[in-house]
Motif scaffolding. Structure first.
Motif, PDB file in Angstrom:
ATOM      1  N   ALA A 193      -3.917  -1.739   5.714  1.00  0.00           N
ATOM      2  CA  ALA A 193      -2.581  -1.542   6.285  1.00  0.00           C
ATOM      3  C   ALA A 193      -1.565  -2.455   5.617  1.00  0.00           C
ATOM      4  N   GLU A 194      -1.968  -3.683   5.302  1.00  0.00           N
ATOM      5  CA  GLU A 194      -1.040  -4.613   4.646  1.00  0.00           C
ATOM      6  C   GLU A 194      -0.663  -4.115   3.256  1.00  0.00           C
ATOM      7  N   CYS A 195      -1.640  -3.578   2.516  1.00  0.00           N
ATOM      8  CA  CYS A 195      -1.343  -2.997   1.203  1.00  0.00           C
ATOM      9  C   CYS A 195      -0.263  -1.921   1.319  1.00  0.00           C
ATOM     10  N   LEU A 196      -0.446  -1.013   2.278  1.00  0.00           N
ATOM     11  CA  LEU A 196       0.462   0.121   2.427  1.00  0.00           C
ATOM     12  C   LEU A 196       1.827  -0.307   2.957  1.00  0.00           C
ATOM     13  N   ALA A 255       8.577  -2.157  -0.421  1.00  0.00           N
ATOM     14  CA  ALA A 255       9.134  -2.014  -1.767  1.00  0.00           C
ATOM     15  C   ALA A 255      10.042  -0.791  -1.841  1.00  0.00           C
ATOM     16  N   TYR A 256       9.612   0.308  -1.217  1.00  0.00           N
ATOM     17  CA  TYR A 256      10.440   1.517  -1.193  1.00  0.00           C
ATOM     18  C   TYR A 256      11.731   1.269  -0.417  1.00  0.00           C
ATOM     19  N   ASP A 257      11.636   0.494   0.657  1.00  0.00           N
ATOM     20  CA  ASP A 257      12.832   0.139   1.426  1.00  0.00           C
ATOM     21  C   ASP A 257      13.823  -0.632   0.568  1.00  0.00           C
ATOM     22  N   ARG A 258      13.336  -1.584  -0.232  1.00  0.00           N
ATOM     23  CA  ARG A 258      14.222  -2.338  -1.138  1.00  0.00           C
ATOM     24  C   ARG A 258      14.811  -1.418  -2.207  1.00  0.00           C
ATOM     25  N   PHE A 259      14.008  -0.463  -2.679  1.00  0.00           N
ATOM     26  CA  PHE A 259      14.511   0.521  -3.650  1.00  0.00           C
ATOM     27  C   PHE A 259      15.667   1.318  -3.063  1.00  0.00           C
ATOM     28  N   ALA A 260      15.484   1.798  -1.825  1.00  0.00           N
ATOM     29  CA  ALA A 260      16.532   2.598  -1.174  1.00  0.00           C
ATOM     30  C   ALA A 260      17.784   1.761  -0.939  1.00  0.00           C
ATOM     31  N   ALA A 261      17.607   0.489  -0.552  1.00  0.00           N
ATOM     32  CA  ALA A 261      18.756  -0.374  -0.258  1.00  0.00           C
ATOM     33  C   ALA A 261      19.552  -0.728  -1.501  1.00  0.00           C
ATOM     34  N   ILE A 262      18.877  -0.942  -2.615  1.00  0.00           N
ATOM     35  CA  ILE A 262      19.553  -1.402  -3.833  1.00  0.00           C
ATOM     36  C   ILE A 262      19.967  -0.248  -4.744  1.00  0.00           C
ATOM     37  N   CYS A 263      19.097   0.742  -4.846  1.00  0.00           N
ATOM     38  CA  CYS A 263      19.367   1.846  -5.778  1.00  0.00           C
ATOM     39  C   CYS A 263      20.095   3.021  -5.125  1.00  0.00           C
ATOM     40  N   ARG A 264      20.013   3.146  -3.791  1.00  0.00           N
ATOM     41  CA  ARG A 264      20.693   4.245  -3.084  1.00  0.00           C
ATOM     42  C   ARG A 264      21.453   3.678  -1.884  1.00  0.00           C
ATOM     43  N   PRO A 265      22.335   2.709  -2.102  1.00  0.00           N
ATOM     44  CA  PRO A 265      22.990   2.028  -0.972  1.00  0.00           C
ATOM     45  C   PRO A 265      23.834   2.952  -0.092  1.00  0.00           C
ATOM     46  N   ALA A 300      -5.126   0.550  -2.671  1.00  0.00           N
ATOM     47  CA  ALA A 300      -4.598  -0.613  -3.399  1.00  0.00           C
ATOM     48  C   ALA A 300      -3.838  -0.203  -4.659  1.00  0.00           C
ATOM     49  N   MET A 301      -4.451   0.633  -5.500  1.00  0.00           N
ATOM     50  CA  MET A 301      -3.820   0.981  -6.762  1.00  0.00           C
ATOM     51  C   MET A 301      -2.577   1.849  -6.560  1.00  0.00           C
ATOM     52  N   CYS A 302      -2.655   2.830  -5.643  1.00  0.00           N
ATOM     53  CA  CYS A 302      -1.484   3.681  -5.388  1.00  0.00           C
ATOM     54  C   CYS A 302      -0.350   2.865  -4.776  1.00  0.00           C
ATOM     55  N   SER A 303      -0.690   1.952  -3.882  1.00  0.00           N
ATOM     56  CA  SER A 303       0.342   1.079  -3.303  1.00  0.00           C
ATOM     57  C   SER A 303       0.970   0.211  -4.386  1.00  0.00           C
ATOM     58  N   PHE A 304       0.113  -0.336  -5.249  1.00  0.00           N
ATOM     59  CA  PHE A 304       0.616  -1.189  -6.328  1.00  0.00           C
ATOM     60  C   PHE A 304       1.504  -0.406  -7.286  1.00  0.00           C
ATOM     61  N   LEU A 305       1.111   0.832  -7.603  1.00  0.00           N
ATOM     62  CA  LEU A 305       1.923   1.666  -8.502  1.00  0.00           C
ATOM     63  C   LEU A 305       3.267   2.012  -7.873  1.00  0.00           C
ATOM     64  N   LEU A 306       3.280   2.306  -6.564  1.00  0.00           N
ATOM     65  CA  LEU A 306       4.534   2.584  -5.872  1.00  0.00           C
ATOM     66  C   LEU A 306       5.448   1.364  -5.903  1.00  0.00           C
ATOM     67  N   ILE A 366       6.509 -12.194  -4.382  1.00  0.00           N
ATOM     68  CA  ILE A 366       5.563 -13.314  -4.262  1.00  0.00           C
ATOM     69  C   ILE A 366       4.366 -12.902  -3.396  1.00  0.00           C
ATOM     70  N   VAL A 367       4.654 -12.265  -2.246  1.00  0.00           N
ATOM     71  CA  VAL A 367       3.592 -11.823  -1.339  1.00  0.00           C
ATOM     72  C   VAL A 367       2.715 -10.776  -2.010  1.00  0.00           C
ATOM     73  N   VAL A 368       3.336  -9.823  -2.709  1.00  0.00           N
ATOM     74  CA  VAL A 368       2.599  -8.763  -3.403  1.00  0.00           C
ATOM     75  C   VAL A 368       1.649  -9.360  -4.434  1.00  0.00           C
ATOM     76  N   THR A 369       2.125 -10.320  -5.207  1.00  0.00           N
ATOM     77  CA  THR A 369       1.306 -10.940  -6.243  1.00  0.00           C
ATOM     78  C   THR A 369       0.091 -11.642  -5.645  1.00  0.00           C
TER      79      THR A 369
END
Length: 308
Positions: free
Chosen positions: A110-113, A119-129, A207-213, A246-249
């Motif tokens: 669940a933490e991975c997902l 990350a998608y939320d940050r994408f929407a906030a910065i790239c589609r404000p 893990a890998m799909c979450s990381f790729l997203l 940092i958390v993702v890494t």
């Protein structure tokens, strides 16, 4: 413990981190400190978000989900570590072990997902404000949190069921400090091919799909930030992402190391699991709080009100 040919033994033995008494006391103190900081830090973060209307946004909603995961993760694993560290009886019952494995594996997934969703939320906030409020409305946020939780517990049920169908006809000593799938695959004297394939597929998908997203989201985020002409604007945009990175890494690096390599004949590593089961849940609220002006300002305002 004596050798056993039971396929479903009544109890297992957790070998823990050390059998040396002075080191056991040190381990107890360190884990107790980590556990206390983890629970209090995450509860404080959830409380601040809940009590502050300005923080009722998608980002803090997902951050609260992450804190719930971290609290439950620690409460599932660390209390048993504390008891076993100083106790002469280091056994754990079959049922207790199965529950610990099920909950910890589900929460790790669940933490991975959730990190991918953030990350998608940050994408929407910065790239589609301009479309952010439409993209991340309450209904979407609910499903983006509910799906990771549901999928993680379903996957965990499959993995735990397969694991406890294995025969454990050798020593029932678990060379770890908690019940984890890789340790049981190494313990089994039967054919673990299906278990390993299932674990690789599930780990790969989650893990890998979450990381790729996350990676794709941040490629777009960085590209958008670099187009901002104002240095102050770039700095503000980067500051909302650095905590998450940092958390993702920390989390994905240790998870992938543990689950995405051959299990049956690999040497057990007790240090790496400590990082994602105890250290990362402790650091998460502090990483987000220290790097986040909104959380810091809210905490300072609450403290100032109490002092008046």
């Amino acid at each position: 413990m004596e050798q056993s040919n039971q396929s479903t033994p009544a109890r297992f033995i957790l070998l823990g981190l050390s059998n040396v008494p002075p080191l056991q006391f040190i381990c107890f103190f360190v884990f107790f400190l980590i556990y206390t900081i983890t629970v209090l830090g995450n509860i404080l973060l959830i409380t601040v978000v809940t009590m502050t209307p300005s923080l009722h946004t998608p980002m803090y909603f997902f951050l609260s989900n992450l804190s719930v995961i971290d609290i439950t993760f620690s409460c599932t694993i660390v209390p048993k570590i504390l008891v076993n560290t100083l106790s002469t009886d280091k056994s754990i019952s079959f049922v207790e072990c199965a529950i610990q494995m099920y909950v910890s594996l589900a929460l790790g997934s669940a933490e991975c997902l959730i990190l991918a969703v953030m990350a998608y939320d940050r994408f929407a906030a910065i790239c589609r404000p301009l479309h952010y409020n439409t993209i991340m409305n309450k209904t979407v946020c609910f499903y983006m949190a509910a799906v990771p939780w549901s999928a993680s517990f379903i996957n965990s049920l499959l993995q735990v069921t397969l694991t406890f169908q294995l025969p454990f006809c050798k020593s029932l000593n678990i060379n770890n400090y908690f019940c984890e799938v890789p340790a049981f695959i190494r313990m089994s004297c039967g054919d673990t091919f299906l278990n390993e394939i299932s674990l690789y597929i599930a780990s790969g998908i989650i893990a890998m799909c979450s990381f790729l997203l996350i990676l794709i989201s941040y490629i777009h985020i960085i590209s958008t930030i670099l187009k901002i002409t104002s240095s102050q604007g770039r700095q503000k945009s980067f500051s909302t992402c650095t905590s998450h990175l940092i958390v993702v890494t920390l989390f994905f690096g240790t998870i992938m190391f543990t689950y995405l390599h051959p299990q049956k004949y690999s040497n057990p590593d007790k240090i790496v699991p400590i990082l994602y089961t105890t250290v990362t849940p402790m650091l998460n609220p502090f990483i987000y709080s220290i790097r986040n002006k909104d959380v810091k300002n809210t905490l300072f305002n609450q403290l100032n009100r109490k002092q008046r």
